[in-house]
Write a protein that holds these residues in place. Structure first.
Motif, PDB file in Angstrom:
ATOM      1  N   TYR A  22       0.952   1.189   5.786  1.00  0.00           N
ATOM      2  CA  TYR A  22       1.597  -0.059   5.071  1.00  0.00           C
ATOM      3  C   TYR A  22       1.825   0.294   3.253  1.00  0.00           C
ATOM      4  CZ  TYR A  22       3.666  -4.666   3.656  1.00  0.00           C
ATOM      5  OH  TYR A  22       4.500  -5.472   3.354  1.00  0.00           O
ATOM      6  N   ARG A  23       2.870   0.166   2.815  1.00  0.00           N
ATOM      7  CA  ARG A  23       2.803   0.389   1.364  1.00  0.00           C
ATOM      8  C   ARG A  23       3.749   0.000   1.213  1.00  0.00           C
ATOM      9  NH1 ARG A  23       4.123   2.861  -4.170  1.00  0.00           N
ATOM     10  NH2 ARG A  23       5.890   4.045  -2.218  1.00  0.00           N
ATOM     11  N   PRO A  24       3.998  -1.779   0.503  1.00  0.00           N
ATOM     12  CA  PRO A  24       5.101  -2.515  -0.088  1.00  0.00           C
ATOM     13  C   PRO A  24       5.918  -1.643  -0.848  1.00  0.00           C
ATOM     14  CG  PRO A  24       2.948  -4.097  -0.173  1.00  0.00           C
ATOM     15  CD  PRO A  24       2.728  -2.113  -0.291  1.00  0.00           C
ATOM     16  N   VAL A  25       7.365  -2.147  -0.596  1.00  0.00           N
ATOM     17  CA  VAL A  25       7.698  -1.121  -1.998  1.00  0.00           C
ATOM     18  C   VAL A  25       9.039  -1.904  -1.914  1.00  0.00           C
ATOM     19  CG1 VAL A  25       9.796   0.121  -1.808  1.00  0.00           C
ATOM     20  CG2 VAL A  25       8.558   0.843  -0.104  1.00  0.00           C
ATOM     21  N   PRO A  26       8.367  -2.091  -3.934  1.00  0.00           N
ATOM     22  CA  PRO A  26       9.222  -3.003  -4.829  1.00  0.00           C
ATOM     23  C   PRO A  26      10.623  -3.626  -5.247  1.00  0.00           C
ATOM     24  CG  PRO A  26       7.383  -2.132  -6.398  1.00  0.00           C
ATOM     25  CD  PRO A  26       7.312  -1.646  -4.406  1.00  0.00           C
ATOM     26  N   GLY A  27      11.388  -4.195  -5.174  1.00  0.00           N
ATOM     27  CA  GLY A  27      12.679  -4.362  -5.001  1.00  0.00           C
ATOM     28  C   GLY A  27      13.524  -6.059  -5.381  1.00  0.00           C
ATOM     29  N   SER A  28      14.929  -5.761  -4.992  1.00  0.00           N
ATOM     30  CA  SER A  28      15.148  -7.620  -5.081  1.00  0.00           C
ATOM     31  C   SER A  28      16.662  -7.165  -4.906  1.00  0.00           C
ATOM     32  CB  SER A  28      15.247  -7.802  -6.835  1.00  0.00           C
ATOM     33  OG  SER A  28      15.178  -6.621  -8.118  1.00  0.00           O
ATOM     34  N   SER A  29      16.847  -6.081  -4.207  1.00  0.00           N
ATOM     35  CA  SER A  29      18.104  -5.469  -3.686  1.00  0.00           C
ATOM     36  C   SER A  29      18.207  -5.950  -2.364  1.00  0.00           C
ATOM     37  CB  SER A  29      18.721  -4.018  -3.197  1.00  0.00           C
ATOM     38  OG  SER A  29      17.409  -3.588  -2.476  1.00  0.00           O
ATOM     39  N   PRO A  30      19.501  -6.948  -1.938  1.00  0.00           N
ATOM     40  CA  PRO A  30      19.102  -7.441  -0.565  1.00  0.00           C
ATOM     41  C   PRO A  30      18.433  -6.214   0.992  1.00  0.00           C
ATOM     42  CG  PRO A  30      21.286  -7.826  -0.880  1.00  0.00           C
ATOM     43  CD  PRO A  30      20.496  -6.295  -2.091  1.00  0.00           C
ATOM     44  N   GLN A  31      18.381  -4.939   0.403  1.00  0.00           N
ATOM     45  CA  GLN A  31      17.760  -4.524   1.762  1.00  0.00           C
ATOM     46  C   GLN A  31      16.199  -4.329   1.467  1.00  0.00           C
ATOM     47  OE1 GLN A  31      18.716   0.174   1.354  1.00  0.00           O
ATOM     48  NE2 GLN A  31      16.822   0.359   3.313  1.00  0.00           N
ATOM     49  N   THR A  60      -4.761  -3.582   3.802  1.00  0.00           N
ATOM     50  CA  THR A  60      -3.697  -2.935   4.741  1.00  0.00           C
ATOM     51  C   THR A  60      -4.046  -2.367   6.256  1.00  0.00           C
ATOM     52  OG1 THR A  60      -1.612  -1.341   4.244  1.00  0.00           O
ATOM     53  CG2 THR A  60      -3.539  -0.733   3.685  1.00  0.00           C
ATOM     54  N   TYR A  61      -2.643  -1.942   6.951  1.00  0.00           N
ATOM     55  CA  TYR A  61      -3.415  -1.329   8.250  1.00  0.00           C
ATOM     56  C   TYR A  61      -2.861   0.207   7.888  1.00  0.00           C
ATOM     57  CZ  TYR A  61       1.328  -2.233   9.076  1.00  0.00           C
ATOM     58  OH  TYR A  61       2.899  -2.138   9.002  1.00  0.00           O
ATOM     59  N   PHE A  72      -7.836  -1.739   9.843  1.00  0.00           N
ATOM     60  CA  PHE A  72      -7.117  -2.624   8.639  1.00  0.00           C
ATOM     61  C   PHE A  72      -8.078  -1.507   7.261  1.00  0.00           C
ATOM     62  CE2 PHE A  72      -3.691  -5.493   7.689  1.00  0.00           C
ATOM     63  CZ  PHE A  72      -3.348  -5.379   9.036  1.00  0.00           C
ATOM     64  N   ILE A  73      -7.641  -1.735   6.257  1.00  0.00           N
ATOM     65  CA  ILE A  73      -8.651  -0.599   5.526  1.00  0.00           C
ATOM     66  C   ILE A  73      -8.045  -1.150   4.353  1.00  0.00           C
ATOM     67  CG2 ILE A  73      -9.225   1.218   7.034  1.00  0.00           C
ATOM     68  CD1 ILE A  73      -7.383   2.925   5.800  1.00  0.00           C
ATOM     69  N   GLN A  74      -8.679  -0.939   3.352  1.00  0.00           N
ATOM     70  CA  GLN A  74      -8.834  -0.613   2.067  1.00  0.00           C
ATOM     71  C   GLN A  74      -7.150  -0.282   1.390  1.00  0.00           C
ATOM     72  OE1 GLN A  74     -10.269   0.233  -1.818  1.00  0.00           O
ATOM     73  NE2 GLN A  74     -10.499  -2.279  -2.375  1.00  0.00           N
ATOM     74  N   GLY A  75      -5.758  -0.141   1.021  1.00  0.00           N
ATOM     75  CA  GLY A  75      -5.143   0.984   0.270  1.00  0.00           C
ATOM     76  C   GLY A  75      -4.626   0.592  -1.261  1.00  0.00           C
ATOM     77  N   VAL A  76      -4.868   1.332  -1.538  1.00  0.00           N
ATOM     78  CA  VAL A  76      -4.927   2.037  -2.884  1.00  0.00           C
ATOM     79  C   VAL A  76      -3.751   2.084  -3.600  1.00  0.00           C
ATOM     80  CG1 VAL A  76      -6.360   2.464  -4.988  1.00  0.00           C
ATOM     81  CG2 VAL A  76      -7.204   2.172  -3.410  1.00  0.00           C
ATOM     82  N   GLU A  77      -2.962   2.339  -5.082  1.00  0.00           N
ATOM     83  CA  GLU A  77      -1.910   2.872  -5.285  1.00  0.00           C
ATOM     84  C   GLU A  77      -2.243   2.957  -6.901  1.00  0.00           C
ATOM     85  OE1 GLU A  77       2.016   1.506  -4.288  1.00  0.00           O
ATOM     86  OE2 GLU A  77       1.172  -0.044  -3.466  1.00  0.00           O
TER      87      GLU A  77
END
Ligand SMILES: Cc1cc2nc3c(=O)[nH]c(=O)nc-3n(C[C@H](O)[C@H](O)[C@H](O)COP(=O)(O)OP(=O)(O)OC[C@H]3O[C@@H](n4cnc5c(N)ncnc54)[C@H](O)[C@@H]3O)c2cc1C
Length: 347
Positions: free
Chosen positions: A55-64, A143-144, A93-98
């Motif tokens: 799981y890596r979030p996807v930033p944005g502000s569109s309805p989708q 994250t997982y 659950f482990i650490q996520g890095v971007e």
């Protein structure tokens, strides 16, 4: 008279949805899960077993983006409970890095970032001195990661233990599902790409599964716009090194040149244990087709005849695992709203 709800699809979306629907069945209702492929099968067109998955979030502000962010948050909380209660499900659950070298505008927009990241445990932006050379934007959070074939098999087992039935069958048309057994009023279409939907398309993904272990899931955006990631699969399932996103590319064969590039980047960016001596122990190349849809998933109840509904839930693209529980709840909510299920749990 007893009624059968037919759920089409045994990918992460169909299985998650079938399990959620089981919580709301009337005594007179049962579920038949129909699919061309089940978790024991492999096919390039069956996306779920090929997913990384993390799981890596996807930033944005569109309805989708906002809809998916909401579904992803609910899935995150749900999978936390699954990971704690049922380790055999293949979630950890482990650490996520971007690390991003050339962050796209949505990563630099505070609101877009605020929409998707802060709910993650331990979320924080990396200070410039913490980021590797060349990285302009970095974050870390809890994250997982998912062993996707194991998680799908776990859900199928749970569905059957809850009283669900299965049938391996290839449908030529969604309406064929109404004729598979007696008294079908509702068909739930979790077929990945849908049936001849002109908005559906595939996104080819090539990754490489290796034996070398890795303790975090790291995603790096390279300056040429390509992405590198490593995803350790729980229960000693190896590590996925990725990956490509190639819309409308139907090539079923892994490219050796792509494999070399993915592994070369992984050697540069990811902290594999010193025992590996910089060498990767390749288990296999992976090529899969993400079932995408312009505008995002179709979650909609379509009345196809008097007393007959097709409830659609397909087109998850590259995020099926991340949004699976939220999608399943949204489909059940739609069915409750149409009176196709009952609000109170009867199990
Ligand atoms: C390389 C790769 C990496 C990925 N990484 C991630 C990740 O890190 N995180 C993440 O969340 N997602 C990831 N994904 C995306 C994820 O795999 C998909 O979003 C997800 O699997 C879609 O699930 P689904 O149930 O909608 O479709 P599918 O898994 O494709 O399942 C569709 C089901 O419908 C059935 N079906 C289809 N047509 C018919 C028919 N005519 N008759 C009967 N049955 C039918 C199929 O047999 C199957 O059972 C990745 C995908 C790939 C390829």
């Amino acid at each position: 008279m007893s009624e059968t709800i037919v759920v089409i699809g045994a990918g992460v979306i169909g299985l998650s949805t079938a399990l959620d629907i089981q919580q709301h069945l009337r005594r007179s209702q049962s579920i038949l899960l129909v699919a061309r492929e089940f978790p024991s099968d492999t096919s390039i067109n069956y996306a779920s077993p090929w997913a990384g998955a993390h799981y890596r979030p996807v930033p944005g502000s569109s309805p989708q983006a906002l809809r998916e962010a909401n579904q992803a948050q609910r899935t995150y909380e749900f999978l936390k409970r699954v990971a704690a209660d049922e380790p055999a499900a293949g979630i950890r659950f482990i650490q996520g890095v971007e690390h991003l070298e050339a962050p796209p505008p949505e990563y630099l927009d505070r609101e877009s970032v605020r929409n998707v990241y802060p709910h993650l445990d331990g979320f924080r932006a990396l200070a410039p001195h913490e980021a590797p050379a060349g990285v302009k934007w970095g974050v870390q959070y809890g994250t997982y990661v998912v062993n996707s074939p194991v998680y799908c098999a776990y859900m199928l087992r749970k569905f059957i233990l809850n009283g669900g039935s299965t049938r391996q069958y290839t449908l030529a048309h969604v309406n064929e599902a109404f004729s598979l057994t007696a008294n079908v009023k509702t068909v739930v279409n979790c077929s990945g790409t849908g049936f001849d939907d002109p908005q559906s398309f595939i996104i080819r993904g090539q990754t490489c599964l290796i034996r070398n272990p890795c303790s975090a899931t790291i995603t790096r955006q390279n300056s040429d716009g390509s992405w590198s990631f490593c995803i350790p699969r729980p229960l000693d399932g190896g590590t996925i090194i990725g990956g490509t996103k190639q819309p409308h590319d139907w090539d079923p064969n892994p490219s050796l040149e792509t494999r070399s590039r993915l592994l070369a980047n992984a050697a540069k960016w990811f902290p594999f244990t010193p025992e590996s001596g910089g060498k990767f122990d390749v288990i296999r190349d992976i090529v899969g087709r993400r079932p995408a849809r312009e505008g995002g998933m179709r979650i909609e109840a379509e009345k196809v005849a008097e007393n007959r509904y097709v409830v659609h839930g397909y087109g998850a693209g590259g995020r099926g695992f991340e949004i699976s529980r939220g999608v399943a709840e949204d489909i059940s909510a739609l069915m409750l709203e149409k009176g196709l299920l009952q609000a109170k749990a009867s199990l």
